[in-house]
Design a protein around this motif. Structure first.
Motif, mmCIF file in Angstrom:
data_model
loop_
_atom_site.group_PDB
_atom_site.id
_atom_site.type_symbol
_atom_site.label_atom_id
_atom_site.label_comp_id
_atom_site.label_asym_id
_atom_site.label_seq_id
_atom_site.Cartn_x
_atom_site.Cartn_y
_atom_site.Cartn_z
ATOM 1 N N ASN A 195 -53.895 -19.632 -61.064
ATOM 2 C CA ASN A 195 -53.555 -21.039 -60.941
ATOM 3 C C ASN A 195 -54.673 -21.748 -60.171
ATOM 4 O O ASN A 195 -55.670 -21.145 -59.760
ATOM 5 N N LYS A 221 -57.837 -15.618 -64.579
ATOM 6 C CA LYS A 221 -56.392 -15.610 -64.754
ATOM 7 C C LYS A 221 -55.787 -16.021 -63.417
ATOM 8 O O LYS A 221 -55.494 -15.185 -62.563
ATOM 9 N N SER A 272 -51.516 -24.846 -67.449
ATOM 10 C CA SER A 272 -50.295 -24.105 -67.139
ATOM 11 C C SER A 272 -49.967 -23.114 -68.263
ATOM 12 O O SER A 272 -50.464 -23.239 -69.381
ATOM 13 N N ASN A 273 -49.117 -22.164 -67.965
ATOM 14 C CA ASN A 273 -48.792 -21.135 -68.956
ATOM 15 C C ASN A 273 -48.107 -21.716 -70.187
ATOM 16 O O ASN A 273 -48.266 -21.210 -71.296
ATOM 17 N N ASP A 274 -47.388 -22.824 -70.018
ATOM 18 C CA ASP A 274 -46.718 -23.448 -71.158
ATOM 19 C C ASP A 274 -47.537 -24.589 -71.758
ATOM 20 O O ASP A 274 -47.032 -25.326 -72.611
ATOM 21 N N GLY A 284 -50.979 -16.783 -73.034
ATOM 22 C CA GLY A 284 -49.863 -17.706 -72.951
ATOM 23 C C GLY A 284 -48.880 -17.384 -71.839
ATOM 24 O O GLY A 284 -48.033 -18.209 -71.509
ATOM 25 N N GLY A 285 -48.972 -16.219 -71.264
ATOM 26 C CA GLY A 285 -48.068 -15.870 -70.190
ATOM 27 C C GLY A 285 -48.584 -16.208 -68.814
ATOM 28 O O GLY A 285 -47.916 -15.929 -67.811
ATOM 29 N N SER A 286 -49.762 -16.820 -68.741
ATOM 30 C CA SER A 286 -50.400 -17.014 -67.440
ATOM 31 C C SER A 286 -50.998 -18.411 -67.284
ATOM 32 O O SER A 286 -51.411 -19.024 -68.267
ATOM 33 N N PHE A 287 -51.049 -18.855 -66.049
ATOM 34 C CA PHE A 287 -51.911 -19.986 -65.746
ATOM 35 C C PHE A 287 -53.351 -19.471 -65.898
ATOM 36 O O PHE A 287 -53.665 -18.352 -65.498
ATOM 37 N N ARG A 324 -55.981 -24.140 -75.180
ATOM 38 C CA ARG A 324 -55.724 -22.731 -75.459
ATOM 39 C C ARG A 324 -55.274 -22.571 -76.894
ATOM 40 O O ARG A 324 -54.524 -23.394 -77.414
ATOM 41 N N ASP A 339 -53.262 -19.879 -78.917
ATOM 42 C CA ASP A 339 -52.487 -18.649 -78.756
ATOM 43 C C ASP A 339 -52.712 -17.669 -79.906
ATOM 44 O O ASP A 339 -52.661 -16.455 -79.702
#
Length: 120
Positions: free
Chosen positions: A100, A98, A52-54, A30-33, A72, A74
């Motif tokens: 973009n 990992k 995207s990470n979000d 969750g912290g990464s593209f 994803r 989480d």
């Protein structure tokens, strides 16, 4: 310990479906593209999709738009790629990276990949 482990590939007929998984360890997805890339037989890496990470944004290559879906989970720290309406030209080794979108094909895959073969 391999930080990314892909699974879910297989042999499928044209028009079939598969769901690929990419289990992460040692870091929080969750912290990464995150991206999926693939390498068809005898060819170089090609970008498939990015999230995207979000998870607000997803991007797809024109060749898979409308057929593939990236997502994803989480809780499981796992990335997915749903492959629908598969075509022979989707045959490739699939990797999660990992990265973009811009750097996806320049990022060395850390896992062993999962093979998708589409054949009648």
């Amino acid at each position: 310990e391999v930080p990314l482990v892909e699974s879910g590939g297989g042999l499928v007929q044209p028009g079939g479906s598969l769901r690929l998984s990419c289990a992460a360890s040692g870091f929080v997805l969750g912290g990464s593209f995150m991206s999926w890339v693939r390498q068809p037989p005898g060819k170089g890496l090609e970008w498939v999709s990015t999230i995207s990470n979000d998870v607000r944004f997803t991007w797809y290559a024109d060749s898979v738009q409308g057929r593939f879906t990236i997502s994803r989970d989480d809780a499981k720290n796992t990335l997915y790629l749903q492959l629908n309406d598969l075509k022979i030209e989707d045959t490739a080794m699939y990797y999660c990276v990992k990265s973009n979108r811009a750097s996806a094909t320049k990022t060395p895959p850390l896992g062993q990949g999962t093979q998708v073969t589409v054949s009648s």
